[in-house]
Write a protein that holds these residues in place. Structure first.
Motif, PDB file in Angstrom:
ATOM      1  N   THR A  74      32.428  43.229  30.614  1.00 27.75           N
ATOM      2  CA  THR A  74      33.014  42.844  31.901  1.00 27.75           C
ATOM      3  C   THR A  74      34.141  43.809  32.269  1.00 27.75           C
ATOM      4  OG1 THR A  74      32.482  40.509  31.589  1.00 27.75           O
ATOM      5  CG2 THR A  74      34.242  41.012  33.141  1.00 27.75           C
ATOM      6  N   TYR A  75      34.956  44.126  31.285  1.00 31.45           N
ATOM      7  CA  TYR A  75      36.045  45.088  31.499  1.00 31.45           C
ATOM      8  C   TYR A  75      35.492  46.468  31.871  1.00 31.45           C
ATOM      9  CZ  TYR A  75      39.647  48.516  30.418  1.00 31.45           C
ATOM     10  OH  TYR A  75      40.515  49.574  30.490  1.00 31.45           O
ATOM     11  N   LEU A  76      34.447  46.904  31.207  1.00 35.18           N
ATOM     12  CA  LEU A  76      33.868  48.227  31.471  1.00 35.18           C
ATOM     13  C   LEU A  76      33.259  48.326  32.864  1.00 35.18           C
ATOM     14  CD1 LEU A  76      32.085  49.142  28.093  1.00 35.18           C
ATOM     15  CD2 LEU A  76      34.327  49.885  28.926  1.00 35.18           C
ATOM     16  N   VAL A  77      32.646  47.241  33.311  1.00 31.42           N
ATOM     17  CA  VAL A  77      31.982  47.250  34.623  1.00 31.42           C
ATOM     18  C   VAL A  77      32.999  47.309  35.761  1.00 31.42           C
ATOM     19  CG1 VAL A  77      30.574  45.892  36.227  1.00 31.42           C
ATOM     20  CG2 VAL A  77      29.908  46.075  33.820  1.00 31.42           C
ATOM     21  N   THR A 135      30.661  39.591  37.529  1.00 31.63           N
ATOM     22  CA  THR A 135      31.236  40.925  37.726  1.00 31.63           C
ATOM     23  C   THR A 135      30.173  41.912  38.210  1.00 31.63           C
ATOM     24  OG1 THR A 135      32.878  40.500  36.000  1.00 31.63           O
ATOM     25  CG2 THR A 135      32.538  42.790  36.628  1.00 31.63           C
ATOM     26  N   ILE A 136      28.976  41.823  37.636  1.00 35.75           N
ATOM     27  CA  ILE A 136      27.861  42.655  38.099  1.00 35.75           C
ATOM     28  C   ILE A 136      27.555  42.341  39.561  1.00 35.75           C
ATOM     29  CG2 ILE A 136      25.395  43.148  37.831  1.00 35.75           C
ATOM     30  CD1 ILE A 136      26.998  44.361  35.618  1.00 35.75           C
ATOM     31  N   PRO A 162      36.967  47.456  35.561  1.00 41.64           N
ATOM     32  CA  PRO A 162      38.278  47.400  34.878  1.00 41.64           C
ATOM     33  C   PRO A 162      39.444  47.051  35.792  1.00 41.64           C
ATOM     34  CG  PRO A 162      37.503  49.665  35.099  1.00 41.64           C
ATOM     35  CD  PRO A 162      36.363  48.781  35.471  1.00 41.64           C
ATOM     36  N   LYS A 163      39.376  47.429  37.076  1.00 40.00           N
ATOM     37  CA  LYS A 163      40.483  47.153  37.993  1.00 40.00           C
ATOM     38  C   LYS A 163      40.654  45.670  38.256  1.00 40.00           C
ATOM     39  CE  LYS A 163      40.295  51.586  40.453  1.00 40.00           C
ATOM     40  NZ  LYS A 163      40.085  52.257  41.758  1.00 40.00           N
ATOM     41  N   ASP A 164      39.566  44.906  38.165  1.00 44.17           N
ATOM     42  CA  ASP A 164      39.627  43.465  38.424  1.00 44.17           C
ATOM     43  C   ASP A 164      39.907  42.657  37.162  1.00 44.17           C
ATOM     44  OD1 ASP A 164      39.153  43.979  41.028  1.00 44.17           O
ATOM     45  OD2 ASP A 164      37.313  42.814  41.195  1.00 44.17           O
TER      46      ASP A 164
END
Length: 236
Positions: free
Chosen positions: A78-81, A156-157, A83-85
């Protein structure tokens, strides 16, 4: 936690304490349903098939532990997809993930005695297990609290791509099935826990949730009608 307008209609907007109780009860019922589906022995959900297969690959770790490890991986992805959020509060999703893991291991222990030989009883047990699983999920949706890391990853995707949420979830589940299949073939020499019950699970859970939504709305409509009748009687 609600993914669309239909789910938003049934969320509980009451006290936070009541919603957390509802959420934890939902987790327990969901894991009990998962345990019954596993004991049926004719195929389980994509996520359960992967974590269950891993218990055969390396038995010292429990299925709940593997489930929690999967949730950790999903949180990292989730962080990789996006990261700003990603916020520190996202780590809070690991709390219900841990509770789910503990409840899953507990319910697998409780249902350990279930051993069925007749195929029709296995189907019945799977149907009952899926009903419990879906009801637990319904209660969690209704509580409208923290998303599990897996659902957070799918969301997130969705935010990143704009694709339909249902299509992303289906693609994710298929990825888990493929992963489970490959691990089973590579380490065990055969595919484990993916059978006709896996397809039945995919169909039944969605239909059960629709049924629970329908019944909830009917009950709410009746309550509203009775309240209106009471008000009219008071006015007269």
């Amino acid at each position: 936690m609600a993914h669309n307008a239909a789910e938003a209609e049934i969320v509980d907007t009451g006290s936070l304490v009541r919603r957390w109780i509802l959420y934890v009860v939902g987790i327990y019922i969901l894991t009990f349903g998962v345990s019954l589906a596993i004991r049926a022995g004719i195929g389980i959900s994509p996520q359960s098939s992967l974590t269950r297969t891993m218990t055969l690959v390396y038995a010292p770790l429990s299925q709940g532990t593997y489930n929690f490890m999967l949730e950790l991986i999903m949180l990292f992805l989730t962080y990789l997809v996006l990261p700003k959020d990603f916020k520190l509060k996202n780590f809070a999703s690991l709390i219900p993930a841990f509770v789910l893991a503990a409840c899953l291991d507990l319910n697998l222990k409780i249902t350990e005695f279930i051993q069925l030989d007749a195929y029709h009883w296995k189907v019945v047990l799977l149907v009952v297990g899926d009903a419990a699983l879906a009801f637990g999920l319904f209660l969690m949706i209704r509580a409208n609290l923290v998303l599990m890391p897996i659902d957070m990853f799918v969301n997130t995707i969705f935010k990143r791509t704009g694709w339909k949420w249902g299509n992303i979830k289906t693609g994710f589940d298929c990825t888990l099935l493929v992963t489970s299949t490959l691990i089973g073939l590579a380490f065990l020499g055969e595919i484990k826990f993916i059978r006709e019950g896996t397809i039945l699970n995919a169909i039944l859970v969605g239909q059960y949730i629709k049924l629970y939504f329908f019944l909830f709305r009917k009950i709410q409509a009746r309550k509203a009608a009775r309240a209106l009748e009471g008000l009219e009687s008071a006015v007269k």
